[in-house]
Enzyme design. Structure first.
Site, mmCIF file in Angstrom:
data_model
loop_
_atom_site.group_PDB
_atom_site.id
_atom_site.type_symbol
_atom_site.label_atom_id
_atom_site.label_comp_id
_atom_site.label_asym_id
_atom_site.label_seq_id
_atom_site.Cartn_x
_atom_site.Cartn_y
_atom_site.Cartn_z
ATOM 1 N N GLU A 111 -3.373 -27.703 -9.487
ATOM 2 C CA GLU A 111 -2.931 -28.664 -8.466
ATOM 3 C C GLU A 111 -3.875 -29.859 -8.410
ATOM 4 O OE1 GLU A 111 -0.849 -29.749 -6.480
ATOM 5 O OE2 GLU A 111 0.180 -28.265 -5.271
ATOM 6 N N ASP A 112 -3.339 -30.999 -7.966
ATOM 7 C CA ASP A 112 -4.202 -32.162 -7.745
ATOM 8 C C ASP A 112 -4.953 -32.025 -6.427
ATOM 9 O OD1 ASP A 112 -1.894 -32.434 -6.219
ATOM 10 O OD2 ASP A 112 -1.511 -34.521 -6.758
ATOM 11 N N ASP A 115 -3.348 -29.727 0.602
ATOM 12 C CA ASP A 115 -3.443 -30.414 1.891
ATOM 13 C C ASP A 115 -3.001 -29.425 2.980
ATOM 14 O OD1 ASP A 115 -3.588 -32.444 3.750
ATOM 15 O OD2 ASP A 115 -1.814 -33.505 3.089
ATOM 16 N N GLY A 117 -1.023 -26.918 2.456
ATOM 17 C CA GLY A 117 -0.869 -25.599 1.823
ATOM 18 C C GLY A 117 0.587 -25.218 1.611
ATOM 19 N N THR A 119 2.979 -26.592 -0.254
ATOM 20 C CA THR A 119 3.423 -26.598 -1.658
ATOM 21 C C THR A 119 3.004 -25.302 -2.347
ATOM 22 O OG1 THR A 119 3.216 -28.996 -1.706
ATOM 23 C CG2 THR A 119 3.255 -27.877 -3.841
ATOM 24 N N LEU A 120 1.759 -24.913 -2.143
ATOM 25 C CA LEU A 120 1.266 -23.678 -2.780
ATOM 26 C C LEU A 120 2.012 -22.455 -2.265
ATOM 27 C CD1 LEU A 120 -2.603 -23.547 -3.096
ATOM 28 C CD2 LEU A 120 -0.858 -23.571 -4.889
ATOM 29 N N LYS A 143 -8.315 -30.408 0.860
ATOM 30 C CA LYS A 143 -8.440 -31.113 2.145
ATOM 31 C C LYS A 143 -8.197 -30.084 3.251
ATOM 32 C CE LYS A 143 -6.230 -35.202 2.232
ATOM 33 N NZ LYS A 143 -5.076 -36.096 2.549
ATOM 34 N N PHE A 164 -6.494 -40.369 3.088
ATOM 35 C CA PHE A 164 -5.558 -40.410 1.966
ATOM 36 C C PHE A 164 -6.298 -40.911 0.732
ATOM 37 C CE2 PHE A 164 -1.951 -41.644 -0.608
ATOM 38 C CZ PHE A 164 -1.068 -40.605 -0.346
ATOM 39 N N ASP A 171 -1.267 -40.603 -6.504
ATOM 40 C CA ASP A 171 -0.668 -41.924 -6.308
ATOM 41 C C ASP A 171 -0.507 -42.294 -4.839
ATOM 42 O OD1 ASP A 171 1.463 -40.043 -5.714
ATOM 43 O OD2 ASP A 171 2.844 -41.734 -5.864
ATOM 44 N N ARG A 177 -2.349 -44.110 -10.070
ATOM 45 C CA ARG A 177 -2.587 -42.845 -10.787
ATOM 46 C C ARG A 177 -3.581 -43.032 -11.929
ATOM 47 N NH1 ARG A 177 1.288 -38.977 -9.196
ATOM 48 N NH2 ARG A 177 3.381 -39.756 -8.821
HETATM 49 P P1 5GP Z 1 0.554 -29.804 0.676
HETATM 50 O O1 5GP Z 1 1.874 -29.137 0.373
HETATM 51 O O2 5GP Z 1 -0.644 -28.941 0.412
HETATM 52 O O3 5GP Z 1 0.548 -30.405 2.054
HETATM 53 O O4 5GP Z 1 0.478 -31.085 -0.204
HETATM 54 C C1 5GP Z 1 0.297 -31.112 -1.528
HETATM 55 C C2 5GP Z 1 0.782 -32.434 -2.072
HETATM 56 O O5 5GP Z 1 0.734 -33.512 -1.102
HETATM 57 C C3 5GP Z 1 -0.139 -32.853 -3.183
HETATM 58 O O6 5GP Z 1 0.231 -32.254 -4.401
HETATM 59 C C4 5GP Z 1 0.018 -34.355 -3.161
HETATM 60 O O7 5GP Z 1 1.145 -34.718 -3.931
HETATM 61 C C5 5GP Z 1 0.294 -34.702 -1.713
HETATM 62 N N1 5GP Z 1 -0.933 -35.166 -1.029
HETATM 63 C C6 5GP Z 1 -1.572 -34.557 -0.011
HETATM 64 N N2 5GP Z 1 -2.668 -35.252 0.368
HETATM 65 C C7 5GP Z 1 -2.704 -36.345 -0.452
HETATM 66 C C8 5GP Z 1 -3.621 -37.466 -0.572
HETATM 67 O O8 5GP Z 1 -4.632 -37.623 0.132
HETATM 68 N N3 5GP Z 1 -3.327 -38.378 -1.543
HETATM 69 C C9 5GP Z 1 -2.247 -38.266 -2.367
HETATM 70 N N4 5GP Z 1 -2.072 -39.228 -3.292
HETATM 71 N N5 5GP Z 1 -1.368 -37.225 -2.275
HETATM 72 C C10 5GP Z 1 -1.607 -36.285 -1.323
#
Ligand code: 5GP
Length: 188
Positions: A111-112, A115, A117, A119-120, A143, A164, A171, A177
């Site tokens: 994963e990049d 945030d 959680g 998506t995971l 994060k 952010f 991106d 990116r």
């Molecule tokens: P989650 O499902 O954990 O909230 O979010 C994961 C996805 O949110 C990441 O894969 C990314 O695409 C996007 N994301 C969350 N925080 C950031 C951030 O600070 N910058 C960017 N560019 N994308 C973020």
């Protein structure tokens, strides 16, 4: 959007050299942990692509440095999308990926950034019917201040503050990116 209000990267949060050093460390650790096993690196498109490429090379380099240590690496990718609104948890959907090849394999999700959680959490659910041998997670950035769903992360590149970030695959509206470093965005 008028040019004056367009957010721009403000300051470098993690430099290119710091990123590359930490990725080499992660590669060495992963090569040791999966020694003599077959490992599927499962990249989450699109944000993880630069990290995925550099990490897979770091795992390979670590094998060269320690003869006899072999990890058979396979590449797979998934693309997900999430719809956010401020009050509800995000709805995550699979756009493509997740082949049958993942069945009963050791999977390392790449994963990049983690945030909330969500998506995971979605990916774990999606992979569970494939009955993988193991599922672990390697994220470049974590994060934790924004977490809504508790998730286990096995390998973390860097913890970042509640801001952010862009660059190195991440991106803002498909921009930035290609920056070789992680930067904070001025206003989002
Ligand atoms: P989650 O499902 O954990 O909230 O979010 C994961 C996805 O949110 C990441 O894969 C990314 O695409 C996007 N994301 C969350 N925080 C950031 C951030 O600070 N910058 C960017 N560019 N994308 C973020």
């Amino acid at each position: 959007m008028p040019a004056a209000t367009k957010p721009t990267p403000k300051s470098v949060l993690i430099s290119e050299s710091c990123l590359q050093k930490r990725i080499r460390e992660l590669g060495t650790q992963i090569a040791a942990d999966y020694e003599n096993q077959e490992l599927v690196l499962l990249g989450v498109l699109r944000g993880s692509v630069l990290f995925f490429a550099d990490l897979s090379r770091a795992i390979f380099d670590a094998q060269l440095e320690t003869p006899g240590r072999e990890v058979q690496i396979r590449f797979e990718f998934v693309q997900l999308t999430s719809y956010h609104n401020s009050t509800q948890p995000a709805t995550v959907e699979l756009i493509r990926g997740g082949s049958n090849y993942l069945k009963q394999r050791h999977i390392l999700i790449i994963e990049d950034i983690v945030d909330t959680g969500q998506t995971l959490d979605f990916l774990y659910e999606h992979l569970s019917p494939l009955n993988p041998k193991t599922v672990k997670v390697c994220t470049l950035l974590d994060k934790p201040s924004q977490r809504r769903v508790p998730v286990t992360i096995d390998y973390i590149g860097f913890e970042v503050p509640d801001a952010f970030v862009v660059g190195y695959g991440l991106d803002y509206a498909q921009q930035y990116r290609n920056l070789p470093y992680i930067a904070l965005l001025e206003s989002v």
